[in-house]
Design a protein around this motif. Structure first.
Motif, PDB file in Angstrom:
ATOM      1  N   TYR A  75       0.856  -1.182   0.000  1.00 23.24           N
ATOM      2  CA  TYR A  75       0.000   0.000   0.000  1.00 23.24           C
ATOM      3  C   TYR A  75       0.892   1.232   0.000  1.00 23.24           C
ATOM      4  N   VAL A  76       0.774   2.050  -1.022  1.00 23.16           N
ATOM      5  CA  VAL A  76       1.401   3.363  -0.972  1.00 23.16           C
ATOM      6  C   VAL A  76       0.311   4.288  -0.449  1.00 23.16           C
ATOM      7  N   MET A  77       0.599   4.861   0.715  1.00 20.75           N
ATOM      8  CA  MET A  77      -0.395   5.683   1.387  1.00 20.75           C
ATOM      9  C   MET A  77       0.064   7.135   1.422  1.00 20.75           C
ATOM     10  N   THR A  78      -0.900   8.039   1.338  1.00 18.05           N
ATOM     11  CA  THR A  78      -0.600   9.464   1.435  1.00 18.05           C
ATOM     12  C   THR A  78      -1.458  10.074   2.534  1.00 18.05           C
ATOM     13  N   GLU A  79      -0.883  11.060   3.182  1.00 21.78           N
ATOM     14  CA  GLU A  79      -1.633  11.770   4.209  1.00 21.78           C
ATOM     15  C   GLU A  79      -2.332  12.940   3.545  1.00 21.78           C
ATOM     16  N   GLU A  80      -3.635  12.939   3.647  1.00 23.24           N
ATOM     17  CA  GLU A  80      -4.473  13.957   3.011  1.00 23.24           C
ATOM     18  C   GLU A  80      -5.273  14.670   4.094  1.00 23.24           C
ATOM     19  N   ASN A  81      -4.959  15.924   4.330  1.00 23.64           N
ATOM     20  CA  ASN A  81      -5.678  16.704   5.337  1.00 23.64           C
ATOM     21  C   ASN A  81      -5.718  15.996   6.691  1.00 23.64           C
ATOM     22  N   GLY A  82      -4.567  15.438   7.095  1.00 31.44           N
ATOM     23  CA  GLY A  82      -4.459  14.794   8.391  1.00 31.44           C
ATOM     24  C   GLY A  82      -4.959  13.367   8.455  1.00 31.44           C
ATOM     25  N   ARG A  83      -5.316  12.791   7.309  1.00 29.58           N
ATOM     26  CA  ARG A  83      -5.846  11.421   7.275  1.00 29.58           C
ATOM     27  C   ARG A  83      -5.040  10.593   6.274  1.00 29.58           C
ATOM     28  N   TRP A  84      -4.542   9.443   6.695  1.00 28.48           N
ATOM     29  CA  TRP A  84      -3.826   8.552   5.796  1.00 28.48           C
ATOM     30  C   TRP A  84      -4.820   7.826   4.907  1.00 28.48           C
ATOM     31  N   MET A  85      -4.521   7.802   3.593  1.00 35.01           N
ATOM     32  CA  MET A  85      -5.412   7.210   2.591  1.00 35.01           C
ATOM     33  C   MET A  85      -4.647   6.188   1.760  1.00 35.01           C
ATOM     34  N   LEU A  86      -5.337   5.153   1.308  1.00 32.90           N
ATOM     35  CA  LEU A  86      -4.770   4.214   0.350  1.00 32.90           C
ATOM     36  C   LEU A  86      -4.743   4.916  -1.004  1.00 32.90           C
ATOM     37  N   THR A  87      -3.569   4.940  -1.639  1.00 36.45           N
ATOM     38  CA  THR A  87      -3.411   5.740  -2.851  1.00 36.45           C
ATOM     39  C   THR A  87      -3.012   4.908  -4.066  1.00 36.45           C
ATOM     40  N   ALA A  88      -1.972   4.100  -3.946  1.00 35.26           N
ATOM     41  CA  ALA A  88      -1.534   3.221  -5.037  1.00 35.26           C
ATOM     42  C   ALA A  88      -1.230   1.871  -4.404  1.00 35.26           C
ATOM     43  N   ASN A  89      -1.982   0.853  -4.798  1.00 35.58           N
ATOM     44  CA  ASN A  89      -1.964  -0.406  -4.064  1.00 35.58           C
ATOM     45  C   ASN A  89      -1.863  -1.595  -5.005  1.00 35.58           C
ATOM     46  N   GLN A  90      -1.106  -2.597  -4.567  1.00 37.40           N
ATOM     47  CA  GLN A  90      -0.896  -3.802  -5.359  1.00 37.40           C
ATOM     48  C   GLN A  90      -1.075  -5.001  -4.458  1.00 37.40           C
ATOM     49  N   ASN A  91      -2.059  -5.841  -4.732  1.00 39.15           N
ATOM     50  CA  ASN A  91      -2.199  -7.108  -4.008  1.00 39.15           C
ATOM     51  C   ASN A  91      -1.418  -8.161  -4.764  1.00 39.15           C
ATOM     52  N   THR A  92      -0.650  -8.951  -4.030  1.00 42.07           N
ATOM     53  CA  THR A  92       0.169  -9.988  -4.640  1.00 42.07           C
ATOM     54  C   THR A  92      -0.016 -11.282  -3.878  1.00 42.07           C
ATOM     55  N   PRO A  93      -0.438 -12.346  -4.547  1.00 45.61           N
ATOM     56  CA  PRO A  93      -0.546 -13.621  -3.862  1.00 45.61           C
ATOM     57  C   PRO A  93       0.850 -14.195  -3.597  1.00 45.61           C
ATOM     58  N   VAL A  94       0.989 -14.908  -2.502  1.00 47.71           N
ATOM     59  CA  VAL A  94       2.240 -15.591  -2.189  1.00 47.71           C
ATOM     60  C   VAL A  94       2.088 -17.027  -2.653  1.00 47.71           C
ATOM     61  N   ILE A  95       2.986 -17.443  -3.532  1.00 47.62           N
ATOM     62  CA  ILE A  95       2.962 -18.803  -4.068  1.00 47.62           C
ATOM     63  C   ILE A  95       3.834 -19.690  -3.181  1.00 47.62           C
ATOM     64  N   ALA A  96       3.240 -20.735  -2.626  1.00 48.79           N
ATOM     65  CA  ALA A  96       3.984 -21.648  -1.749  1.00 48.79           C
ATOM     66  C   ALA A  96       5.050 -22.392  -2.545  1.00 48.79           C
ATOM     67  N   GLY A  97       6.177 -22.607  -1.882  1.00 48.39           N
ATOM     68  CA  GLY A  97       7.219 -23.425  -2.492  1.00 48.39           C
ATOM     69  C   GLY A  97       8.312 -22.646  -2.943  1.00 48.39           C
TER      70      GLY A  97
END
Length: 142
Positions: free
Chosen positions: A120-142
């Motif tokens: 999660y790349v988060m930015t603080e906007e007017n005193g509140r942290w927001m999700l801004t640029a996000n990448q979900n990545t599965p973890v492959i076992a092995g």
């Protein structure tokens, strides 16, 4: 697992407070998912946020994120339980942080099913942290 931060030269003046606020956002992600609360989940994102799902679907903007979430979130808590743990925070600027999260999916029987490694790349906007640029990545076992 480390929850240490890097980027001390770029860290905010009150690092502890900002780290706690970032943890609160990640906790809110987990709570919104567990409660299947699409509106609460979407509200965590900046209006122009980017999100790439674990399956590679690219979503641009809060409305697209909300629409996608409304399709996949309802009913998901009946199948799985998901936990989110902050592993690492890197401050890129005092108001921008890269947050590595460990995501664990458990079956209804409580067994670990799979893991994810969101960034999660988060930015603080007017005193509140927001999700801004996000990448979900599965973890492959092995």
């Amino acid at each position: 697992m480390s929850t240490e931060t890097d980027g001390a030269a770029y860290a905010p003046a009150d690092t502890d407070t900002e780290i706690a606020a970032i943890h609160a956002v990640v906790d809110a992600v987990a709570q919104a998912q567990a409660n299947e609360d699409v509106d609460r989940f979407a509200a965590l994102f900046r209006a122009d946020a980017l999100w790439t799902t674990g399956h590679g679907k690219r979503l641009y903007g809060q409305p697209a994120i909300a629409e996608f979430t409304a399709q996949v979130l309802p009913g998901s808590a009946l199948k799985d339980r998901v936990t989110y743990d902050v592993e690492h925070i890197l401050f890129l600027r005092p108001d921008v942080a890269a947050v590595k999260v460990r995501q664990r999916y458990y079956t209804g029987a409580g067994e670990l099913d799979s893991e994810g490694a969101p960034l999660y790349v988060m930015t603080e906007e007017n005193g509140r942290w927001m999700l801004t640029a996000n990448q979900n990545t599965p973890v492959i076992a092995g």
